[in-house]
Design an enzyme around this catalytic site. Sequence first.
Site, PDB file in Angstrom:
ATOM      1  N   HIS A 132      -1.790 -29.532  31.081  1.00  0.00           N
ATOM      2  CA  HIS A 132      -0.624 -29.401  29.738  1.00  0.00           C
ATOM      3  C   HIS A 132       0.656 -28.238  29.490  1.00  0.00           C
ATOM      4  O   HIS A 132       0.631 -27.347  28.807  1.00  0.00           O
ATOM      5  CB  HIS A 132      -1.267 -29.610  28.850  1.00  0.00           C
ATOM      6  CG  HIS A 132      -2.697 -28.230  28.718  1.00  0.00           C
ATOM      7  ND1 HIS A 132      -2.235 -26.728  28.051  1.00  0.00           N
ATOM      8  CD2 HIS A 132      -3.675 -28.863  28.361  1.00  0.00           C
ATOM      9  CE1 HIS A 132      -3.464 -26.511  28.205  1.00  0.00           C
ATOM     10  NE2 HIS A 132      -4.530 -27.053  28.194  1.00  0.00           N
ATOM     11  N   LYS A 552      -7.848 -19.705  16.741  1.00  0.00           N
ATOM     12  CA  LYS A 552      -6.760 -20.165  15.687  1.00  0.00           C
ATOM     13  C   LYS A 552      -8.123 -20.539  14.700  1.00  0.00           C
ATOM     14  O   LYS A 552      -8.068 -19.981  13.483  1.00  0.00           O
ATOM     15  CB  LYS A 552      -7.125 -21.633  16.593  1.00  0.00           C
ATOM     16  CG  LYS A 552      -6.011 -22.414  15.421  1.00  0.00           C
ATOM     17  CD  LYS A 552      -5.749 -23.436  16.150  1.00  0.00           C
ATOM     18  CE  LYS A 552      -6.951 -24.884  16.421  1.00  0.00           C
ATOM     19  NZ  LYS A 552      -7.085 -25.236  15.695  1.00  0.00           N
TER      20      LYS A 552
END
Length: 887
Positions: A132, A552
Site C-alpha cells: 500500500h 492508533k
Amino acid sequence: MGSTAEADHTLSPETGYAAGLRVQLRALWLDVLRQRAPQVADSVESGPRWSLQDSSQAIPYLQACNIWFQLLKIIDENAAMRDRRIAETQDGPQAVEGSFARVLAWLGDETKPADLAEAGQALSVGPTLTAHPTEAKRVTILEIHRRIYRALVSLEAKRWTPREQADILEDLRAEIDLLWLTGELRRERPSLEDEIQWGLQFFRDSLFDAVPQLFDSFLDATEPTLGVSKIEAPCLRFHSWIGGDRDGNPNVTVEATTRALRSNRTAILDRYVEGVNTASERISISADVMELPETTVASLGQIVAQVPQAGELARRNPGEIFRQALTAIGLRIQATEVEEAGAYEHIDDFLADLARIENALESIGVQHLSRRYVRPIRWQAQVFGFRTVTLDVRQNSTVTTETLTEIWSRAGEVPEFGSPEWSARLRAELGSPSLDFVDPADLSPQAAELLNLLKLMHQAGGGRDPKAIGPFILSMTRSTDDLLGVYLLARYAGFGAEKAALSVVPLFETIGDLRAAPGILNGILDVPFARRSLKNGSGRIEVMLGYSDSNKDGGFVCSTWELEKAQRLITRALAAHRLQPVFFHGRGGSVSRGGAPTERAIAAQPAGTIAGQMRTTEQGEVVSSKFANRGTALHQLELMASSVLRHTLAKSFPPVNPEHDDAFEALSGMSQAAYSNLLHAPGFIDYFTQASPVEELARLKIGSRPARRFGANSLDDLRAIPWVFAWTQNRHMITNWYGFGSAISSFRRFRGERGEAILKDMFENAPLFRLVVDEVEKGLFHSDMQIASQYAGLVEDVELRNRIFGAIEAEYKASCGAIAFLTGSSQLAERFPKLRARFGRVERMLSEINQVQVDLLRQDRAQKPTAVPVPLLQTMNCVATGLGWTG
C-alpha cells in the site's frame, strides 16, 4: 524506520557543497518557471503570499513548490552520499556511520573471532516492500529524479571543462522542465500491476547491484578478524507484499498473485541473463593458450552438456570452455523464464553451476575474473533466487473465520466462534488423518478465493524456488483459534495431514492483541499439528508486530511501551518451548507508524530479541528515499545489517531497571488515558472529518487499496495510513505526541522530586525512553498550532471546535513543557540542528500551501463537486513532499 525520522542523521552539514547545489538548482528551477509560469516565478522571487483569486491559478504555484521540494531532497541525498565518500577516503570505512567497519571498530577486542563467525553465519535482515504505497510519485517521476541525482553525481567530478559542465547543467534544466511538463498527480488510481512494477523498479535500478557491493563491504570489514572468511556475506532476503496483501484490497486475487510471482521471477531472470552474457563476453580464456586441468574441463563440460545447443556451442567457441559454459548457463536461464527444455529445475542447480565456474577460474589462478564477473551473480542468486522477492500473503482473520464457518456449514450446524465447541472442533479436525473434500467451486467467491490462494501457496512451495512465496500473515490475530483456523484451511487446500509446509505468522496490532500475544503463542504450540508445522528446524518462529494500529489504538508512548513489553514476553514464552522469535516490525515512514533512525531503533530493542535476525516493512515514500539510487540503497542496507550485527554481538545491555520499567508503565497508562479521552470525546469524529482532509485524501490516487477495510465509516475501521496522513496534512500531528505532556506532568505531580529524578535518569540512560523523547520532540517541532487552528476553523460547530482544538492545544503546550524539562532546552529541536536547517528551507512554502489547502477545502465543501479539484489534490502532494512523509 523511516526516512524523515532519519533526516537528522543523514543530511549533509551546511557545507559549501550542499549550499552551492541549492543555488545552482534554484537558478535552473527559476529559469524553467520564467518560461513555463512567469507569474509564479515573480511570486517566488518577491516572496509575498500567493493570492487565490481563482483556484485554478494555484495549480502552477503548487506544482512549482512541489518540484522545489523534490529537488531539495535529491540535493540532500547527493550531499549525504558525498560526505560518506569523503569520510571513508580521509579516515577509512570505520568513519562511515552505519558501516560494518564502524560496528566492528566499536565492538573492539571484546568480540572473539568465533563469535563474529557465528553471528555472521546467522545474520539475516529482511526489508519488505509493502503493498500500500503512500508514495504519491509515479515511476515516470521517480525515473526523472534518478536522472537528476546521477547528473549531480557527474557534477562532482573535477575533470569537466567549463563547456562540459555547462552541458550537464543544461541536462539538469531539461529534466526539471520535464518534471514540469510531466505533472505530478496521478489522474487514475494505480492498478495493482502498476504497483508491482513500481516495486520492481527499485530492484532494477539499484538493489540488484547494491547487494554484491554490500557483501564486499562485509568481507572487507571482517577480514582483519576472520582472515579470508568462509562467511561470504550477511544474509539478505527481500520480501514484498505487493500482489500478496489482500487485507481489505479486493484487487488482490489469486490471479493477481500469480501475475506478481511471474513478474518477480522475470525481473531477476532478465538480470541473470544480462550478467552471464557479460561474463561470457569478457572471460575469453582459450585452451589453445593455457592448458586447462582435466578436472576443470570435465566440470565445465558437464554444464555445457545440459543444454540442447551443446554441440553448437563447441563449434562456435572451440577451445573456449569458460565461454561455452557461461553461454550454456545463460541459455538455461532463458529456458527457465519460458518453461522450455533445458530449464533449471531448482535454484540450487543454478547456484551449483556458478560455483563450478568460480572454482574452475580459481584453479587456474584468475580469481580476479571470478570475483569481478561470476561471484556477484552467485551472490545475487543467493539473495534473489528465481523470485527477486519472497511474496508474502496477508489476510484478515475475519475472512479466514468466515471461510471456515462456510465450509463447516455445508455439513450442518456450526458452533459459535470463540466458544469451547468451536475450539474443540478445530483441534479435532486438525488431528484427523483425513478431511472431507471441499471443492472451491461450491463456495462463495470470498471463500473460494481463499482456498484457491492456499492451493497456490502449496504449489509454489514445491516449485523451482520454494522461497518464491512466503508466510501467510494473519492480520488482526486475536486468539490461538485464529491461527489454527488458517492451518485447518490449509489442510482443506491440500497441505499434509502430519504437518503443513506453511508458516502462519501472527500479526499483533492493537494494544489488546500485543498483551495477549504470549498466551496465543503458547496456545498454538500446545497443538501438535501446529507445533510440527511451525518447527521448521531453525528453532525460530516469526512474529509480526504492528506499529500503526497500536499507535492508533493507544497513542505513541503507550504503543512504544507495549511493543517493548510484548517483545520481552514473547521471547520468554518461546524460550520455554526452546524456540526464538524472529520479529517482523511493521513500521511506516512517520514516527506515528514506527519510523525512527534505523541504527537507534535497533539499538533500543530489548536484549535478546534480535539474535541476528530481523524483518521490517519499507512503506511508500520510505522505499524511494532509501532505494531509488544505488549508493543510498547500499548505505541503507548496510546500516540495517550492521545494526542487527551490533545488537547481536553486544556483550552488555543496560540492565532491566525495575524503577525505569515502573515509570514507563505509569507514563504509558497516563498517556493512553489522555489519548483515549480525546478520541472518545463527544463529536471527535466530526472534528477529525471536518478539520482534516481525510475524506478528500481518500480520493488521492496513490494506491490500489481502499482507505477502509470493509467499507464501514467508523474510526476503528479507518486504515492507519489515512489516519496519520490526515493529522499530518493539518499539522496537528497528534499521532506523534498526544498524551506525552499529560503523562510527564502527572508523573511529576504525583511522584515529586523523586519522580523528576527518575525521568532525568531515564532520559540519560534508557535508550528506548530517549528515543521516544527525541521522536516526540521532532513531532512537536513539525506541528504548528497556528496552522492547525486554521484547519480547526473548518469545523462548523463552534463549541465542538473550541473544545477539541482547545484540548489539542493544551496538550501541545504541556508536551513542549515536558520536552523543555527533560532536555533543558528552551527551543524545540535545538538538539537537531540539521533537522531544523532542512525544515527551515521549506517552512515558509509549507505554511503557504497549508493556507491554500484550507481555502480550497472550504470551497470544495461548499460547492460539493463530484471530483476533488486538482489544486486540492496538489496541496496534499506538496505537504507530503515538503515534510518528507505521508502516513
